[in-house]
Write a protein that holds these residues in place. Sequence first.
Motif, PDB file in Angstrom:
ATOM      1  N   ARG A 277       0.808  -1.206   0.000  1.00  0.00           N
ATOM      2  CA  ARG A 277       0.000   0.000   0.000  1.00  0.00           C
ATOM      3  C   ARG A 277       0.850   1.269   0.000  1.00  0.00           C
ATOM      4  NH1 ARG A 277      -3.489  -1.297   5.167  1.00  0.00           N
ATOM      5  NH2 ARG A 277      -1.477  -2.155   5.719  1.00  0.00           N
ATOM      6  N   TYR A 278       2.102   1.157   0.479  1.00  0.00           N
ATOM      7  CA  TYR A 278       2.877   2.377   0.613  1.00  0.00           C
ATOM      8  C   TYR A 278       3.603   2.725  -0.664  1.00  0.00           C
ATOM      9  CZ  TYR A 278       6.134  -1.231   0.973  1.00  0.00           C
ATOM     10  OH  TYR A 278       6.805  -2.366   0.687  1.00  0.00           O
ATOM     11  N   CYS A 279       3.723   1.772  -1.599  1.00  0.00           N
ATOM     12  CA  CYS A 279       4.291   2.224  -2.859  1.00  0.00           C
ATOM     13  C   CYS A 279       3.334   1.893  -3.982  1.00  0.00           C
ATOM     14  CB  CYS A 279       5.741   1.803  -3.049  1.00  0.00           C
ATOM     15  SG  CYS A 279       6.146   0.238  -3.658  1.00  0.00           S
ATOM     16  N   PRO A 280       2.257   2.649  -4.020  1.00  0.00           N
ATOM     17  CA  PRO A 280       1.212   2.390  -5.007  1.00  0.00           C
ATOM     18  C   PRO A 280       1.646   2.862  -6.389  1.00  0.00           C
ATOM     19  CG  PRO A 280       0.679   4.342  -3.725  1.00  0.00           C
ATOM     20  CD  PRO A 280       1.968   3.814  -3.177  1.00  0.00           C
ATOM     21  N   LYS A 285      -3.040   5.413  -7.146  1.00  0.00           N
ATOM     22  CA  LYS A 285      -3.209   6.704  -6.471  1.00  0.00           C
ATOM     23  C   LYS A 285      -4.376   7.477  -7.073  1.00  0.00           C
ATOM     24  CE  LYS A 285       1.718   7.520  -6.110  1.00  0.00           C
ATOM     25  NZ  LYS A 285       2.752   8.556  -6.130  1.00  0.00           N
ATOM     26  N   ARG A 288      -7.656   5.617  -6.001  1.00  0.00           N
ATOM     27  CA  ARG A 288      -7.972   5.622  -4.564  1.00  0.00           C
ATOM     28  C   ARG A 288      -8.086   7.031  -3.991  1.00  0.00           C
ATOM     29  NH1 ARG A 288      -3.921   2.833  -1.457  1.00  0.00           N
ATOM     30  NH2 ARG A 288      -5.195   3.611   0.230  1.00  0.00           N
ATOM     31  N   PHE A 289      -7.350   7.958  -4.544  1.00  0.00           N
ATOM     32  CA  PHE A 289      -7.430   9.338  -4.039  1.00  0.00           C
ATOM     33  C   PHE A 289      -7.930  10.240  -5.156  1.00  0.00           C
ATOM     34  CE2 PHE A 289      -4.349   7.063  -1.497  1.00  0.00           C
ATOM     35  CZ  PHE A 289      -4.757   7.371  -0.202  1.00  0.00           C
ATOM     36  N   HIS A 295      -0.358  14.890  -8.143  1.00  0.00           N
ATOM     37  CA  HIS A 295       0.559  14.130  -7.293  1.00  0.00           C
ATOM     38  C   HIS A 295       1.983  14.579  -7.579  1.00  0.00           C
ATOM     39  CE1 HIS A 295      -2.390  11.240  -5.714  1.00  0.00           C
ATOM     40  NE2 HIS A 295      -2.968  11.343  -6.903  1.00  0.00           N
ATOM     41  N   GLN A 296       2.818  14.505  -6.538  1.00  0.00           N
ATOM     42  CA  GLN A 296       4.203  14.931  -6.731  1.00  0.00           C
ATOM     43  C   GLN A 296       4.978  13.931  -7.583  1.00  0.00           C
ATOM     44  OE1 GLN A 296       4.677  15.291  -2.534  1.00  0.00           O
ATOM     45  NE2 GLN A 296       5.685  17.280  -2.733  1.00  0.00           N
ATOM     46  N   PHE A 298       9.046  13.214  -8.333  1.00  0.00           N
ATOM     47  CA  PHE A 298      10.449  13.584  -8.125  1.00  0.00           C
ATOM     48  C   PHE A 298      11.291  12.949  -9.216  1.00  0.00           C
ATOM     49  CE2 PHE A 298       8.795  14.314  -3.859  1.00  0.00           C
ATOM     50  CZ  PHE A 298       9.430  15.495  -3.506  1.00  0.00           C
ATOM     51  N   SER A 312      10.305   9.221  -9.860  1.00  0.00           N
ATOM     52  CA  SER A 312       9.675   8.764  -8.624  1.00  0.00           C
ATOM     53  C   SER A 312       8.250   9.286  -8.491  1.00  0.00           C
ATOM     54  CB  SER A 312      10.512   9.244  -7.436  1.00  0.00           C
ATOM     55  OG  SER A 312       9.861   8.933  -6.235  1.00  0.00           O
ATOM     56  N   GLY A 313       7.321   8.395  -8.222  1.00  0.00           N
ATOM     57  CA  GLY A 313       5.919   8.785  -8.071  1.00  0.00           C
ATOM     58  C   GLY A 313       5.078   8.349  -9.250  1.00  0.00           C
TER      59      GLY A 313
ATOM     60  N   GLU B 183       8.183  14.668   2.380  1.00  0.00           N
ATOM     61  CA  GLU B 183       8.197  15.376   1.105  1.00  0.00           C
ATOM     62  C   GLU B 183       6.818  15.445   0.466  1.00  0.00           C
ATOM     63  OE1 GLU B 183      11.422  13.117  -0.466  1.00  0.00           O
ATOM     64  OE2 GLU B 183      12.721  14.871  -0.471  1.00  0.00           O
ATOM     65  N   HIS B 184       5.902  14.607   0.934  1.00  0.00           N
ATOM     66  CA  HIS B 184       4.550  14.632   0.377  1.00  0.00           C
ATOM     67  C   HIS B 184       3.530  15.260   1.309  1.00  0.00           C
ATOM     68  CE1 HIS B 184       6.310  11.586  -2.305  1.00  0.00           C
ATOM     69  NE2 HIS B 184       5.377  11.963  -3.154  1.00  0.00           N
ATOM     70  N   PHE B 451      -2.563   4.438   5.586  1.00  0.00           N
ATOM     71  CA  PHE B 451      -2.687   4.103   4.171  1.00  0.00           C
ATOM     72  C   PHE B 451      -4.067   4.421   3.617  1.00  0.00           C
ATOM     73  CE2 PHE B 451       0.920   1.093   5.078  1.00  0.00           C
ATOM     74  CZ  PHE B 451       1.843   1.945   4.510  1.00  0.00           C
ATOM     75  N   CYS B 455      -1.984   9.456   0.756  1.00  0.00           N
ATOM     76  CA  CYS B 455      -1.365   8.897  -0.427  1.00  0.00           C
ATOM     77  C   CYS B 455       0.138   8.902  -0.194  1.00  0.00           C
ATOM     78  CB  CYS B 455      -1.733   9.747  -1.625  1.00  0.00           C
ATOM     79  SG  CYS B 455      -1.069   9.107  -3.141  1.00  0.00           S
ATOM     80  N   MET B 456       0.670   7.746   0.117  1.00  0.00           N
ATOM     81  CA  MET B 456       2.054   7.666   0.552  1.00  0.00           C
ATOM     82  C   MET B 456       2.952   7.123  -0.531  1.00  0.00           C
ATOM     83  SD  MET B 456       2.161   8.217   3.983  1.00  0.00           S
ATOM     84  CE  MET B 456       3.546   7.237   4.549  1.00  0.00           C
ATOM     85  N   GLY B 457       4.201   7.504  -0.434  1.00  0.00           N
ATOM     86  CA  GLY B 457       5.245   6.732  -1.067  1.00  0.00           C
ATOM     87  C   GLY B 457       5.539   7.040  -2.510  1.00  0.00           C
ATOM     88  N   LYS B 458       6.520   6.313  -3.007  1.00  0.00           N
ATOM     89  CA  LYS B 458       7.109   6.634  -4.301  1.00  0.00           C
ATOM     90  C   LYS B 458       6.160   6.346  -5.448  1.00  0.00           C
ATOM     91  CE  LYS B 458       9.424   2.169  -4.251  1.00  0.00           C
ATOM     92  NZ  LYS B 458      10.647   1.439  -4.060  1.00  0.00           N
TER      93      LYS B 458
END
Lengths: 632, 458
Positions: A277-280, A285, A288-289, A295-296, A298, A312-313, B183-184, B451, B455-458
């Motif tokens: 879940r943490y690296c969707p 993204k 779900r959002f 979204h950022q 990098f 990244s992202g 960073e997010h 979660f 919205c987490m992560g790379k």
Amino acid sequence: MSHVYESYDVVVVGAGHAGCEAALACARLSLNTIIFTISMESVAMMPCNPNIGGTSKGHLVREIDALGGEMGKNIDKTFIQSKMLNVSKGPAVHSLRAQADKQEYSSSMRKVLENTPNLTLKQGEVVEILTEDNKVTGVKTYSGGIYPCKAVILCTGTYLNARCLYGDTITYTGPDGLMAATQLTESLKAMGIEMYRFKTGTPARIDKRTIDFSKLIEQPGDERVKPFSFTTNPEEIQKEQVSCWLTYTTPETHDIIRANIDRSPMYSGTIEGTGARYCPSIEDKVVRFADKDRHQVFIEPEGNYTNEMYISGLSTSLPEDVQVAMYRSVPGLEKSNIVKNAYAIEYDCINPMQLKPSLEFMNIEGLFSGGQFNGSSGYEEAAAQGLIAGINAAMKIMGKEPLILDRSEAYIGVLIDDLVTKATNEPYRMMTSRAEYRLILRQDNADLRLTKKGYEVGLIDEERYLKLIEKENQINNEVERLNHIVIGANKKVQDLLKQLGSTPLNTATTLADLIRRPELNYEVLASIDPDRPVLPEDVIEQVNINIKYEGYIRRQLKQVEQFKKLENKKIPDDINYDEVPSLKEEARQKLQMFRPISIGQASRISGVSPSDISVLMIYLSQLRSSKAKQEE
Amino acid sequence: MKTDTIAAIATGLSNAGISIIRISGNEAFHIIDRIYRSKKGNKILSKENTHTIHYGYIVDQDVVVDEVMVSIMKAPSTYTREDVVEINCHGGIVVTTKILELVIKNGARIAEPGEFTKRAFLNGRIDLSQAEAVCDIIQAKNELALKNSINQLRGGEYEIINYLRETILRDIAYIEAALDDPEHISLDGFNQTLFENLENEMQLLKKLIQDSKNGKIIKEGIKTVIVGKPNAGKSSLLNRLVGEERAIVTEIAGTTRDTLEETINLNGITLNIIDTAGIRKTEDVIEKMGVEKAVKFASDADLIINVIDSSTELDEDDEEILELIKDKKAIILLNKSDLDSKINKDLIKEKTKHPVITISIKKNTGIDELENQIKDMFFQGEISLHEDIYITNERHKEELNNALQSLKLVKQSALDGMPEDFYSIDLMNAYEALGRIIGENVDEDLVNMIFKEFCMGK
């Protein structure tokens, strides 16, 4: 045709971040070690993000270093940008992260491996683990070579039965197009090991020359770089750094994704593995959002050797044509060319519940494992487990007690305890919120927490150990001194306080009390502390933290004391849970499955209630007394 | 920081006789010294000889709470092999719980179910052959406590606690997400939101604590269940006792398909009365559920009032109910005495040991006799309150206070300008304390919330 070759103490399978640490630990502890890799080009390879560290992962790297591992030293040699994250927050969550030159990182680690005594590096695929009476006896390679050994450490990463997917394209390869390992899973299953299938993904790499940097926001590194390794001299690593860049997705990006979502294997059902879940992926993204309009993104260099930039992202498994359109909808990437496509990768790993906290399999003696194979994710998580698996394989062969770090000692302890105690259904990533005692598990004190243990194990030499003892003494003496120096309310003091925006003194107080004021610290009070000894930067840092946050740290230490009480109540290996009266059925089954080593660990298993724990404690005390009686 | 000294009411709670509050652990003497005064005011119990009994008073900051006898027993020759103090007070629910509260306030914590026995065992006091029995007791008591903990919360309170947990967890998740992914996710301006939430949460907690002090938070009182065949007059009885038309009364048998509940006060005795669906063999699904519920309530009750329609013959259903309540505290009412009686009082008395009263709810005769009967049974100690109820209440209060203290620490840390990661720890402590009230395990809540929300992560 099979052929039996010379025997080794330890065979390590896989030379990724876990395998490298495992093999180095064993070889450095004087065990005859061989490490197999599918390709010599993939030693310590970074197939996904081009950085080491980050929140909580930076902690892991420092801990690895404090125990005598290699990751910290290697990134210090090969970083191209470095940044301490969360500096505006408390010291416990400061985290170091460095961008690596991927090729340098890999070749530098390979050099270390190649030049370590007792260590043989060999290209080849291990296809079978050989056992006798549930005890490891050796391994067999694809070409039929048999290598007898006392212990095997499995660090297969994402290679087992790997397949990469984007759109309807499927390749049966490991990361970066490398060969997958297709036979070992069967051998493991035949040994009764329960396998999982997990999934992860990586974004595309883009040609630097096709990026319009004028549209991106520059993200430079820190002015002064802090090293990862406690052995690296900070002065020697200050250098020119390269920047990362920030941009954002647009509504157009999201439209492209939504319009093509049915072409993602994630949504069409082609992917069977469980993702994290943490690296969707970006499609995840966006779905779900849905209320987020951007979204950022990098953009990070892969190294000085290449024009490839890591996006990244924007990890995705959408088809190639959609990827091109999607990336080009992001400001700065309008004319970008993709060098390598983004893809999702599926691989076999184990249910880590089958492991002891030493990372040895419960049911197969001499078989250890670490890294993504254990259901984790991330280079740092892998390296940490590799190191512990390596140390414990060595301890086992040398007939010594395993090194088991608990949750109050290290993030590594939290990581391994979570893996072997909690049922996971997604790749496990370290997070600071998982560490309940994080105020004392800081990255700045990893050496104070762990280097003694590294010394006892044999991975830390005498010189480094003595230095640590010296540091400890300096910290204690200075804290003691500051607690006893009384500062009067004289003009010099009041002027300084006024100048620093702090309320003047009414009565005399100690220097330590002044340091505790949020707006003050050790350094700014130098002028009213004439007897101050000259101390190194890292000692001053510890003195400052220990005094400033003393109240919080003391409270946390009290919690740790409670925690340790249960942790120190060991459960014998051969306990038969069927004989424990009054255990609830669910608890009995769970305990049977997880086979915890302590009451503390047992209490963390879901389905085991506090009253089950009481009952278990009573049973154990009964067992002890009856044993004592028998011996009389 | 709570010490590991435990306390509990060692006797059942009733308005009759003497109650004993037992304290065990190394703080036991320290605690009694702070709340005990001898007659002349000069005795310090920790300095007295072990295994002696002392007359005196329990005081709360110089206000006398009760006249007591205190036994002191120093380790290791005690039940638990720890320092043990027993306060023999005059009983009475108010005084006994008040003393227990004082003990807790001065540093003990409420004993877990079976904890005295567990300590006795772990300290080697109880014979090994008893281990199995001890284990059974602990499991059984724990199950009961867990059931009580949730059952005794009024619906509204349960929702407030859940709401509090949800808002606290959301704030923790926000902080933690930002710490993990700086960073997010930014924490700029978050303190303002946090302060608002904290104020709101602390208000609610204070209200809950106040309620629990007034005993409002739990359903207290003697759990009284009215059972009987359909149309025997159960709902009419409830209405009569409550004094208002609360239950629906009709001529049609089986009207009360669910259960109704009322609290009444009978000369100072609180009764928690539950009216149940009539018990009979039925094929109607909904009615069947009501019947099952009635049977379950009856098995949990402190007192059962069995209403029998004396204008019809005693049948199979009546017999079954009598069998069901055979081993319970019960009163049998022969209702509808205004009509022709088909049932002989003596016949019933042969079938049961319970007191039998002839009554006409319609004509309001025999009600006084029923009330007197209940009073007699209570004051003779035949029926008493579950001490567990009070223990549960104390436990809730303790955890509510823990939660409030933690939130106060959060506020203080934030005001002191401490970084967010410091106070998220106290937020978590508050969350855990509230979780213990409703028996929820914390485990993966936080990670799941992070979660879900971010919205987490790379």
